[in-house]
Design a protein around this motif. Structure first.
Motif, PDB file in Angstrom:
ATOM      1  N   GLU A 165       0.846  -1.203   0.001  1.00  0.00           N
ATOM      2  CA  GLU A 165      -0.126  -0.068   0.030  1.00  0.00           C
ATOM      3  C   GLU A 165       0.831   1.182   0.155  1.00  0.00           C
ATOM      4  OE1 GLU A 165      -3.857   1.241   2.593  1.00  0.00           O
ATOM      5  OE2 GLU A 165      -1.963   1.333   3.923  1.00  0.00           O
ATOM      6  N   GLN A 166       1.998   1.268   0.762  1.00  0.00           N
ATOM      7  CA  GLN A 166       2.838   2.386   1.161  1.00  0.00           C
ATOM      8  C   GLN A 166       3.437   2.677  -0.215  1.00  0.00           C
ATOM      9  OE1 GLN A 166       5.040   2.991   4.449  1.00  0.00           O
ATOM     10  NE2 GLN A 166       3.812   1.489   5.458  1.00  0.00           N
ATOM     11  N   VAL A 167       3.963   1.525  -0.925  1.00  0.00           N
ATOM     12  CA  VAL A 167       4.689   1.741  -2.218  1.00  0.00           C
ATOM     13  C   VAL A 167       3.593   2.427  -3.305  1.00  0.00           C
ATOM     14  CG1 VAL A 167       5.705   0.445  -4.326  1.00  0.00           C
ATOM     15  CG2 VAL A 167       6.260  -0.196  -1.866  1.00  0.00           C
ATOM     16  N   ALA A 168       2.459   1.886  -3.417  1.00  0.00           N
ATOM     17  CA  ALA A 168       1.466   2.234  -4.302  1.00  0.00           C
ATOM     18  C   ALA A 168       1.444   3.884  -4.117  1.00  0.00           C
ATOM     19  CB  ALA A 168       0.112   1.750  -4.246  1.00  0.00           C
ATOM     20  N   ILE A 169       1.103   4.193  -2.931  1.00  0.00           N
ATOM     21  CA  ILE A 169       0.764   5.515  -2.687  1.00  0.00           C
ATOM     22  C   ILE A 169       2.073   6.739  -3.079  1.00  0.00           C
ATOM     23  CG2 ILE A 169       0.169   7.194  -0.803  1.00  0.00           C
ATOM     24  CD1 ILE A 169      -1.615   5.138   0.265  1.00  0.00           C
ATOM     25  N   LEU A 170       3.296   6.088  -2.506  1.00  0.00           N
ATOM     26  CA  LEU A 170       4.305   6.765  -2.880  1.00  0.00           C
ATOM     27  C   LEU A 170       4.470   6.804  -4.303  1.00  0.00           C
ATOM     28  CD1 LEU A 170       6.869   5.593  -0.011  1.00  0.00           C
ATOM     29  CD2 LEU A 170       6.073   8.006  -0.314  1.00  0.00           C
ATOM     30  N   GLU A 171       4.269   5.890  -4.941  1.00  0.00           N
ATOM     31  CA  GLU A 171       4.529   6.076  -6.616  1.00  0.00           C
ATOM     32  C   GLU A 171       3.379   6.887  -7.108  1.00  0.00           C
ATOM     33  OE1 GLU A 171       4.411   2.047  -7.764  1.00  0.00           O
ATOM     34  OE2 GLU A 171       6.458   1.612  -7.693  1.00  0.00           O
ATOM     35  N   ALA A 172       2.253   6.904  -6.668  1.00  0.00           N
ATOM     36  CA  ALA A 172       1.051   7.672  -7.080  1.00  0.00           C
ATOM     37  C   ALA A 172       1.553   9.139  -6.865  1.00  0.00           C
ATOM     38  CB  ALA A 172      -0.095   7.275  -6.333  1.00  0.00           C
ATOM     39  N   ALA A 173       2.148   9.520  -5.514  1.00  0.00           N
ATOM     40  CA  ALA A 173       2.678  10.842  -5.422  1.00  0.00           C
ATOM     41  C   ALA A 173       3.593  11.273  -6.100  1.00  0.00           C
ATOM     42  CB  ALA A 173       3.027  10.998  -3.926  1.00  0.00           C
ATOM     43  N   ASN A 174       4.582  10.384  -6.729  1.00  0.00           N
ATOM     44  CA  ASN A 174       5.440  11.016  -7.940  1.00  0.00           C
ATOM     45  C   ASN A 174       4.701  11.123  -9.019  1.00  0.00           C
ATOM     46  OD1 ASN A 174       8.239  11.055  -8.856  1.00  0.00           O
ATOM     47  ND2 ASN A 174       7.496   9.364 -10.237  1.00  0.00           N
ATOM     48  N   VAL A 175       3.842  10.272  -9.471  1.00  0.00           N
ATOM     49  CA  VAL A 175       2.677  10.757 -10.706  1.00  0.00           C
ATOM     50  C   VAL A 175       2.229  12.241 -10.461  1.00  0.00           C
ATOM     51  CG1 VAL A 175       0.669   9.839 -11.702  1.00  0.00           C
ATOM     52  CG2 VAL A 175       2.430   8.424 -10.982  1.00  0.00           C
ATOM     53  N   MET A 176       1.860  12.251  -9.499  1.00  0.00           N
ATOM     54  CA  MET A 176       0.996  13.563  -9.186  1.00  0.00           C
ATOM     55  C   MET A 176       2.184  14.798  -9.319  1.00  0.00           C
ATOM     56  SD  MET A 176      -1.992  13.599  -8.356  1.00  0.00           S
ATOM     57  CE  MET A 176      -2.395  15.183  -7.303  1.00  0.00           C
ATOM     58  N   ALA A 177       3.613  14.397  -8.844  1.00  0.00           N
ATOM     59  CA  ALA A 177       4.546  15.333  -9.112  1.00  0.00           C
ATOM     60  C   ALA A 177       4.899  15.802 -10.684  1.00  0.00           C
ATOM     61  CB  ALA A 177       5.629  15.267  -8.494  1.00  0.00           C
ATOM     62  N   VAL A 178       4.925  14.637 -11.340  1.00  0.00           N
ATOM     63  CA  VAL A 178       5.055  14.670 -13.035  1.00  0.00           C
ATOM     64  C   VAL A 178       3.907  15.304 -13.540  1.00  0.00           C
ATOM     65  CG1 VAL A 178       5.527  13.194 -14.935  1.00  0.00           C
ATOM     66  CG2 VAL A 178       6.722  12.781 -12.790  1.00  0.00           C
ATOM     67  N   ALA A 179       2.526  15.017 -13.137  1.00  0.00           N
ATOM     68  CA  ALA A 179       1.514  15.396 -13.693  1.00  0.00           C
ATOM     69  C   ALA A 179       1.305  16.873 -13.603  1.00  0.00           C
ATOM     70  CB  ALA A 179       0.338  14.906 -13.420  1.00  0.00           C
ATOM     71  N   LYS A 180       1.656  17.622 -12.535  1.00  0.00           N
ATOM     72  CA  LYS A 180       1.623  18.987 -12.233  1.00  0.00           C
ATOM     73  C   LYS A 180       2.507  19.710 -13.065  1.00  0.00           C
ATOM     74  CE  LYS A 180       1.756  22.194  -8.787  1.00  0.00           C
ATOM     75  NZ  LYS A 180       2.339  23.475  -9.503  1.00  0.00           N
ATOM     76  N   LYS A 181       3.473  19.024 -13.377  1.00  0.00           N
ATOM     77  CA  LYS A 181       4.735  19.508 -14.120  1.00  0.00           C
ATOM     78  C   LYS A 181       4.105  19.643 -15.811  1.00  0.00           C
ATOM     79  CE  LYS A 181       9.584  19.501 -15.840  1.00  0.00           C
ATOM     80  NZ  LYS A 181      10.708  18.696 -15.570  1.00  0.00           N
ATOM     81  N   MET A 182       3.520  18.590 -16.112  1.00  0.00           N
ATOM     82  CA  MET A 182       2.891  18.372 -17.471  1.00  0.00           C
ATOM     83  C   MET A 182       1.766  19.535 -17.633  1.00  0.00           C
ATOM     84  SD  MET A 182       2.066  14.701 -18.101  1.00  0.00           S
ATOM     85  CE  MET A 182       3.364  13.297 -18.478  1.00  0.00           C
ATOM     86  N   ALA A 183       0.961  19.796 -16.585  1.00  0.00           N
ATOM     87  CA  ALA A 183       0.010  20.931 -16.647  1.00  0.00           C
ATOM     88  C   ALA A 183       0.762  22.360 -16.484  1.00  0.00           C
ATOM     89  CB  ALA A 183      -1.059  20.633 -15.323  1.00  0.00           C
ATOM     90  N   ASP A 184       1.806  22.554 -15.676  1.00  0.00           N
ATOM     91  CA  ASP A 184       2.205  23.709 -16.121  1.00  0.00           C
ATOM     92  C   ASP A 184       2.690  24.151 -17.335  1.00  0.00           C
ATOM     93  OD1 ASP A 184       1.544  24.177 -13.332  1.00  0.00           O
ATOM     94  OD2 ASP A 184       3.554  23.470 -12.520  1.00  0.00           O
ATOM     95  N   GLU A 185       3.331  22.854 -17.967  1.00  0.00           N
ATOM     96  CA  GLU A 185       3.824  23.122 -19.338  1.00  0.00           C
ATOM     97  C   GLU A 185       2.776  23.270 -20.310  1.00  0.00           C
ATOM     98  OE1 GLU A 185       6.421  20.008 -19.812  1.00  0.00           O
ATOM     99  OE2 GLU A 185       7.763  20.970 -18.120  1.00  0.00           O
ATOM    100  N   GLY A 186       1.559  23.218 -19.887  1.00  0.00           N
ATOM    101  CA  GLY A 186       0.264  23.296 -20.907  1.00  0.00           C
ATOM    102  C   GLY A 186      -0.218  22.056 -21.220  1.00  0.00           C
ATOM    103  N   ASN A 187       0.472  21.140 -20.988  1.00  0.00           N
ATOM    104  CA  ASN A 187      -0.203  19.672 -21.320  1.00  0.00           C
ATOM    105  C   ASN A 187      -1.189  19.230 -20.350  1.00  0.00           C
ATOM    106  OD1 ASN A 187       1.558  19.752 -23.529  1.00  0.00           O
ATOM    107  ND2 ASN A 187       3.378  18.899 -22.083  1.00  0.00           N
ATOM    108  N   TRP A 188      -2.365  19.913 -20.005  1.00  0.00           N
ATOM    109  CA  TRP A 188      -3.099  19.362 -19.098  1.00  0.00           C
ATOM    110  C   TRP A 188      -3.975  18.285 -19.420  1.00  0.00           C
ATOM    111  CZ3 TRP A 188      -8.394  19.348 -20.176  1.00  0.00           C
ATOM    112  CH2 TRP A 188      -8.800  20.195 -21.478  1.00  0.00           C
ATOM    113  N   ALA A 189      -4.157  17.841 -20.682  1.00  0.00           N
ATOM    114  CA  ALA A 189      -5.245  16.695 -21.024  1.00  0.00           C
ATOM    115  C   ALA A 189      -4.242  15.385 -20.620  1.00  0.00           C
ATOM    116  CB  ALA A 189      -5.495  16.691 -22.586  1.00  0.00           C
ATOM    117  N   GLU A 190      -2.829  15.696 -21.112  1.00  0.00           N
ATOM    118  CA  GLU A 190      -2.178  14.446 -20.880  1.00  0.00           C
ATOM    119  C   GLU A 190      -1.924  14.267 -19.214  1.00  0.00           C
ATOM    120  OE1 GLU A 190      -0.829  16.097 -24.790  1.00  0.00           O
ATOM    121  OE2 GLU A 190      -1.662  16.971 -23.059  1.00  0.00           O
ATOM    122  N   ALA A 191      -1.922  15.258 -18.687  1.00  0.00           N
ATOM    123  CA  ALA A 191      -1.557  15.330 -17.169  1.00  0.00           C
ATOM    124  C   ALA A 191      -2.949  14.474 -16.545  1.00  0.00           C
ATOM    125  CB  ALA A 191      -1.331  16.798 -16.741  1.00  0.00           C
ATOM    126  N   LYS A 192      -4.040  14.963 -16.974  1.00  0.00           N
ATOM    127  CA  LYS A 192      -5.051  14.290 -16.553  1.00  0.00           C
ATOM    128  C   LYS A 192      -5.217  12.804 -16.782  1.00  0.00           C
ATOM    129  CE  LYS A 192     -10.192  15.073 -16.487  1.00  0.00           C
ATOM    130  NZ  LYS A 192     -11.344  15.870 -16.821  1.00  0.00           N
TER     131      LYS A 192
END
Length: 206
Positions: A143-170
């Motif tokens: 469970e902890q591994v899955a949540i930590l990996e998901a938190a990393n996904v959130m950080a990457v997705a936020k960077k995508m959204a900041d660069e204007g790639n919000w559909a890919e981030a979603k």
């Protein structure tokens, strides 16, 4: 309520902010905690999933040591550090567990201001086939591994959204949240729901 406002960049900062606000009700137990993993021949640390300061160095005998700076810990607090190890394939099973790494936790105790160390070992049992393994994967660690990996996904997705790639981030977020839902624990479902709320907000924010 005329309280203070904090920006908490990582979950590991929550305890420090809480201690500051409670004015000493939470007592610091140890400071400058460092988790050091000295891997044996054929083994290596591939990743530390927590968002912590990680560095590597060589021991005098040439073996690699990975240092993880954990920081401070307060009385009653539990801190889980998830480390991914890999080791070379062995030609045969062995009758006793094999040590992959020595683990040393060093810290400065607040009780007497002395530096102390706790030492343990990472051991695994080698079997001929996966079917012979007697232990199921630890559900709490999974469970902890899955949540930590998901938190990393959130950080990457936020960077995508900041660069204007919000559909890919979603799409990136929603794919990851499905995995958390499949895990089926209360904590994983709660984290997945938070990810989905963030993803839904991308339509508005961007």
């Amino acid at each position: 309520g005329k309280g203070n406002n904090y920006y908490i960049e990582t979950p590991d900062n929550v305890s420090k902010v809480s201690a500051d606000e409670l004015g000493g009700l939470l007592t610091c137990f140890a400071q400058d905690i460092v988790l050091s993993l000295k891997t044996h021949k054929g083994a290596s640390v591939t990743n530390v999933l927590n968002d912590l300061d990680v560095s590597t160095r060589q021991d005098t005998d040439g073996e690699l040591i990975t240092d993880v700076k954990v920081g401070d810990i307060y009385a009653g607090e539990r801190r889980d550090i998830i480390v991914r190890l890999e080791f070379e394939k062995r030609p045969q099973a062995l009758p006793r567990p094999v040590t992959l790494a020595d683990v040393t936790v060093s810290y400065r105790a607040m009780s007497d201001a002395k530096t102390k160390e706790e030492v343990s070992k990472v051991k695994v049992e080698l079997v001929k086939t996966a079917a012979e393994a007697t232990q199921e994967p630890d559900k709490e660690i999974s469970e902890q591994v899955a949540i930590l990996e998901a938190a990393n996904v959130m950080a990457v997705a936020k960077k995508m959204a900041d660069e204007g790639n919000w559909a890919e981030a979603k799409s990136f977020i929603n794919t990851s949240s499905l995995g958390l839902h499949r895990m089926g624990t209360m904590k994983s479902k709660k984290f997945a729901a938070g990810m989905e709320r963030f993803a839904d907000g991308l339509d508005v924010s961007y």
